[in-house]
Scaffold this motif. Structure first.
Motif, PDB file in Angstrom:
ATOM      1  N   SER A 113       0.853  -1.202   0.000  1.00  0.00           N
ATOM      2  CA  SER A 113       0.000   0.000   0.000  1.00  0.00           C
ATOM      3  C   SER A 113       0.878   1.238   0.000  1.00  0.00           C
ATOM      4  CB  SER A 113      -0.893   0.007   1.244  1.00  0.00           C
ATOM      5  OG  SER A 113      -0.092   0.180   2.404  1.00  0.00           O
ATOM      6  N   GLU A 114       0.279   2.343  -0.407  1.00  0.00           N
ATOM      7  CA  GLU A 114       1.040   3.593  -0.460  1.00  0.00           C
ATOM      8  C   GLU A 114       1.407   4.066   0.941  1.00  0.00           C
ATOM      9  OE1 GLU A 114      -0.606   6.670  -2.944  1.00  0.00           O
ATOM     10  OE2 GLU A 114       0.553   8.220  -1.892  1.00  0.00           O
ATOM     11  N   ARG A 132       3.815  -6.852  -2.582  1.00  0.00           N
ATOM     12  CA  ARG A 132       3.050  -8.098  -2.629  1.00  0.00           C
ATOM     13  C   ARG A 132       1.791  -7.907  -3.468  1.00  0.00           C
ATOM     14  NH1 ARG A 132       1.773 -12.019   2.508  1.00  0.00           N
ATOM     15  NH2 ARG A 132      -0.020 -13.129   1.667  1.00  0.00           N
ATOM     16  N   ILE A 133       1.600  -8.803  -4.416  1.00  0.00           N
ATOM     17  CA  ILE A 133       0.411  -8.709  -5.265  1.00  0.00           C
ATOM     18  C   ILE A 133      -0.597  -9.783  -4.872  1.00  0.00           C
ATOM     19  CG2 ILE A 133       1.707  -7.698  -7.181  1.00  0.00           C
ATOM     20  CD1 ILE A 133       1.447 -10.461  -8.587  1.00  0.00           C
ATOM     21  N   LEU A 134      -1.836  -9.510  -5.166  1.00  0.00           N
ATOM     22  CA  LEU A 134      -2.917 -10.455  -4.902  1.00  0.00           C
ATOM     23  C   LEU A 134      -2.895 -11.554  -5.966  1.00  0.00           C
ATOM     24  CD1 LEU A 134      -5.897  -8.054  -4.129  1.00  0.00           C
ATOM     25  CD2 LEU A 134      -5.169  -9.942  -2.656  1.00  0.00           C
ATOM     26  N   VAL A 135      -2.937 -12.796  -5.519  1.00  0.00           N
ATOM     27  CA  VAL A 135      -3.056 -13.918  -6.468  1.00  0.00           C
ATOM     28  C   VAL A 135      -4.089 -14.898  -5.932  1.00  0.00           C
ATOM     29  CG1 VAL A 135      -0.650 -13.743  -7.239  1.00  0.00           C
ATOM     30  CG2 VAL A 135      -1.234 -15.306  -5.374  1.00  0.00           C
ATOM     31  N   GLY A 136      -4.527 -15.803  -6.783  1.00  0.00           N
ATOM     32  CA  GLY A 136      -5.514 -16.799  -6.378  1.00  0.00           C
ATOM     33  C   GLY A 136      -4.955 -17.746  -5.331  1.00  0.00           C
ATOM     34  N   ASN A 137      -5.829 -18.256  -4.483  1.00  0.00           N
ATOM     35  CA  ASN A 137      -5.415 -19.197  -3.443  1.00  0.00           C
ATOM     36  C   ASN A 137      -6.113 -20.541  -3.588  1.00  0.00           C
ATOM     37  OD1 ASN A 137      -4.385 -17.692  -0.274  1.00  0.00           O
ATOM     38  ND2 ASN A 137      -3.781 -17.197  -2.349  1.00  0.00           N
ATOM     39  N   VAL A 138      -6.684 -20.809  -4.753  1.00  0.00           N
ATOM     40  CA  VAL A 138      -7.360 -22.090  -4.951  1.00  0.00           C
ATOM     41  C   VAL A 138      -6.374 -23.235  -4.675  1.00  0.00           C
ATOM     42  CG1 VAL A 138      -8.472 -23.614  -6.637  1.00  0.00           C
ATOM     43  CG2 VAL A 138      -8.999 -21.170  -6.613  1.00  0.00           C
ATOM     44  N   GLY A 139      -6.821 -24.213  -3.906  1.00  0.00           N
ATOM     45  CA  GLY A 139      -5.959 -25.350  -3.590  1.00  0.00           C
ATOM     46  C   GLY A 139      -5.295 -25.236  -2.233  1.00  0.00           C
ATOM     47  N   GLU A 151      -3.762  -5.109  -6.132  1.00  0.00           N
ATOM     48  CA  GLU A 151      -3.970  -5.417  -7.551  1.00  0.00           C
ATOM     49  C   GLU A 151      -2.735  -4.998  -8.368  1.00  0.00           C
ATOM     50  OE1 GLU A 151      -6.305  -7.126  -8.675  1.00  0.00           O
ATOM     51  OE2 GLU A 151      -7.853  -7.065  -7.132  1.00  0.00           O
ATOM     52  N   LEU A 152      -2.566  -5.626  -9.533  1.00  0.00           N
ATOM     53  CA  LEU A 152      -1.371  -5.392 -10.361  1.00  0.00           C
ATOM     54  C   LEU A 152      -1.164  -3.921 -10.697  1.00  0.00           C
ATOM     55  CD1 LEU A 152      -1.068  -8.212 -13.045  1.00  0.00           C
ATOM     56  CD2 LEU A 152       0.159  -7.921 -10.892  1.00  0.00           C
ATOM     57  N   GLU A 153      -2.225  -3.252 -11.091  1.00  0.00           N
ATOM     58  CA  GLU A 153      -2.086  -1.865 -11.538  1.00  0.00           C
ATOM     59  C   GLU A 153      -1.574  -0.989 -10.389  1.00  0.00           C
ATOM     60  OE1 GLU A 153      -1.988  -0.569 -14.352  1.00  0.00           O
ATOM     61  OE2 GLU A 153      -1.822   1.493 -13.569  1.00  0.00           O
ATOM     62  N   MET A 154      -2.089  -1.270  -9.218  1.00  0.00           N
ATOM     63  CA  MET A 154      -1.644  -0.511  -8.056  1.00  0.00           C
ATOM     64  C   MET A 154      -0.195  -0.863  -7.713  1.00  0.00           C
ATOM     65  SD  MET A 154      -3.453  -0.339  -4.376  1.00  0.00           S
ATOM     66  CE  MET A 154      -3.663   1.240  -3.613  1.00  0.00           C
ATOM     67  N   ALA A 155       0.140  -2.128  -7.806  1.00  0.00           N
ATOM     68  CA  ALA A 155       1.520  -2.557  -7.530  1.00  0.00           C
ATOM     69  C   ALA A 155       2.495  -1.836  -8.470  1.00  0.00           C
ATOM     70  CB  ALA A 155       1.634  -4.072  -7.690  1.00  0.00           C
TER      71      ALA A 155
ATOM     72  N   LYS B 274      -7.006  -2.130  -1.733  1.00  0.00           N
ATOM     73  CA  LYS B 274      -6.386  -3.162  -2.569  1.00  0.00           C
ATOM     74  C   LYS B 274      -6.231  -2.694  -4.014  1.00  0.00           C
ATOM     75  CE  LYS B 274      -5.955  -5.648   0.859  1.00  0.00           C
ATOM     76  NZ  LYS B 274      -4.591  -5.889   1.340  1.00  0.00           N
ATOM     77  N   ALA B 275      -7.042  -1.718  -4.399  1.00  0.00           N
ATOM     78  CA  ALA B 275      -6.928  -1.091  -5.716  1.00  0.00           C
ATOM     79  C   ALA B 275      -7.370   0.357  -5.526  1.00  0.00           C
ATOM     80  CB  ALA B 275      -7.819  -1.797  -6.741  1.00  0.00           C
ATOM     81  N   LYS B 276      -6.908   1.231  -6.415  1.00  0.00           N
ATOM     82  CA  LYS B 276      -7.127   2.672  -6.221  1.00  0.00           C
ATOM     83  C   LYS B 276      -8.601   3.026  -6.093  1.00  0.00           C
ATOM     84  CE  LYS B 276      -3.987   6.243  -7.671  1.00  0.00           C
ATOM     85  NZ  LYS B 276      -3.349   6.958  -8.791  1.00  0.00           N
TER      86      LYS B 276
END
Lengths: 376, 376
Positions: A113-114, A132-139, A151-155, B274-276
């Motif tokens: 975060s900023e 740290r970016i958000l990714v799926g946690n399935v499994g 989110e990627l754009e924010m990262a 988590k996003a802007k």
């Protein structure tokens, strides 16, 4: 259960509940992980088990450390770690903790975060930071996705801002969730992080590290893939997406390193039924969710049990802890069965409980003291 | 928040996280409860908050105590309680704990199974015992129904057996669940227990006590009925079912006695998105589910918050704790809103957190120490 743990339990019959952990097994796990991912640098996730004998053994093996708090950093330093070998991996840090870590020589910090980035710019000037970016946690049997990461754009924007603030925009991280049983979870996350990595390089950001987090599973009640399978999947994905220009690779194993090294020894306090003809017995142990077994919440982590009567006729059970709280019930829906001859006073072992047990224990819920710990 | 707690926070600004509890308010609550249920004998549920200043004040007021473990019995004795004023209310006890309690002079024990009864017959001969029956927990925000108690038919047989084993089949108990917001839950349970009571009397068992348990609620985010409403409903039901031949009445308040006496003071560690364009902010505090707020599991107990910016424009938030664990999220679905101007470093208060907080705190999860406690 390793032979050393088995022998300790037999020879000492320590008061229950307690954890007995074989530190040699930790070393074996460290070496297996090195062999499976030879290009990765291991940052042991201290929160899995911060006991001094574990940290000291890992320092001796050359491990680095992923710390969640200033207190964990202190534990690593006390165990002999150099501060350069410590990453402050919690994306949520008090600024006083950042200052203390920086003053102690720690130079690698996570953020998502900023506001956190600005704390780091103020209190850890010039440090290596990774987003740290958000990714799926399935499994994952103990998922982590929602609370950490952005989110990627924010990262992307934050990594650019990191450089502008005088920090070193060192890398990117993700976490596929703890006790992750699917190798493709890493593959999907690597694909995602690689996109951002390339994008940042194109934008002139000198990003050069990918932190794959932890999540490597331990065998509880069910089989899980071997660590070599994870190694192969991860290196396959890294090569596919980065080609010859591999970044530095960091991994943060916690559970994998200590989980199967430890056993919780407990006592059966009561076996009862709610009505005479009830087919399900309630088995109450002297350890429960508030005695350390917090990961049984929602019956997420399903520990395997050993009893003195294994092999005899069994029947369905609900397994609960000793406190006056109904949420202190371990397994009600997961179809556990235990021997019909199991009785008050019997000792049982919960296998592969070396990770995420001791520190979770409540300080005194219902007056019960936290479980004892023996490192052998 | 009582004026004394407010003053302490203002004058001392104690390090966070911490609990500040006004012991005078505990006394007021004791007196309110006595007034609402003058015929009941109060056994304070020690597990709600076993701090010495609380126990000592209650000893001074003539309270009895409901203990969940030998350790809690020790705490009561240390606070000056006579052993005859202590009930060992956990139906799941190690036999060594029963022996210790009996040796110390404790003579009242709960049970809900034959195995437990036989332990009591062996290790607490002649003691008063009471059987806990299963009752509905509808209306309880922290239900307890499944783990403790047995069916009526079994309770009947066990009470008869108790006499045969040389124990004193003293009474019956139930628990309608903690933070019970409906007065009719007690009415239904009393009807159920009265049936068995009469039945046992007819069978020649000299049962003479009814233990109504606890559950009396505290005001958190929503209004709850007044304690006088519970008193009226309970005494109405007791009179309806027992007429002039009222048994001894025992109640085991925990939350009601200490809940609104305490406030947790915490610090905002991070506010982020988590996003802007995410409308929901994440607010991370320095206390979470593993720092003592265990009852936020499933967002069951919904604490009210005070911030320095109350009254300013607010927006939706997810509120989380400081550890690297996604389950350490307090409120995500309960539609909490906090001021938009809330920022890192702000102090916030969680109201009515005097019960079921301190002892739940993990001993060291993520390296964080349990919250400090101040009794004023």
């Amino acid at each position: 259960m390793t032979p050393k743990v088995s022998r300790f339990l037999r020879d000492h019959a320590p008061a229950t509940p307690c954890l007995v952990l074989d530190v040699d097994r930790v070393e074996e796990n460290y070496r297996r992980l090195m062999a499976a991912l030879p290009l990765a640098r291991i940052y042991y996730a201290v929160k899995a088990n911060p006991a001094a004998p574990v940290l000291e053994r890992l320092v001796g093996l050359g491990s680095s450390f992923d710390a969640a708090s200033w207190e964990e950093i202190e534990a690593c330093l006390a165990a002999g770690s150099r501060p350069e070998g410590i990453s402050f991996g919690n994306t949520v840090k008090k600024e006083s903790a950042i200052r203390a870590a920086y003053a102690a020589g720690v130079r690698m910090f996570a953020f998502d975060s900023e506001a956190e980035l600005r704390k780091l710019a103020r209190s850890a000037p010039g440090a290596r930071v990774y987003c740290r970016i958000l990714v799926g946690n399935v499994g994952a049997e103990w998922p982590l996705s929602k609370k950490f990461g952005c989110e990627l754009e924010m990262a992307r924007e934050l990594m650019i801002l990191a450089g502008e603030l005088g920090l070193d925009p060192f890398g990117l991280s993700f976490h596929v969730g703890s006790q992750q049983t699917r190798t493709d979870a890493y593959e999907a996350a690597i694909a995602k992080v690689a996109m951002l990595f390339t994008d940042l390089r194109d934008a002139g950001v000198k990003v050069r590290m990918v932190n794959l987090g932890g999540g490597y599973p331990v065998r509880y009640r069910s089989e899980v893939p071997e660590i070599d399978d994870f190694g192969a999947a991860i290196m396959g994905a890294m090569t596919e997406h980065f080609g010859n220009a591999l970044p530095e690779i960091v991994i943060e194993p916690g559970r994998f390193m200590v989980g199967d090294a430890g056993v919780v020894s407990a006592e059966v306090v009561l076996v009862s039924r709610k009505a005479k003809d009830d087919p399900v017995r309630w088995v109450y142990l002297d350890i429960g969710r508030f005695g350390g077994l917090a990961e049984t919440e929602g019956e997420a982590i399903k520990y395997a049990f050993r009893t003195p009567h294994d092999g005899e006729v069994d029947g369905p059970v609900t397994i609960a802890g000793p406190t006056c709280d109904s949420t202190d019930t371990l397994y009600e829906k997961a179809n556990y069965r235990l021997p019909l001859s199991l009785d008050c006073g019997d000792r049982v072992e919960l296998l592969a409980t070396g990770a995420y047990v001791t520190t979770y224990a409540s300080q005194a819920f219902n007056g019960f003291r936290p479980l004892a710990e023996h490192y052998v």
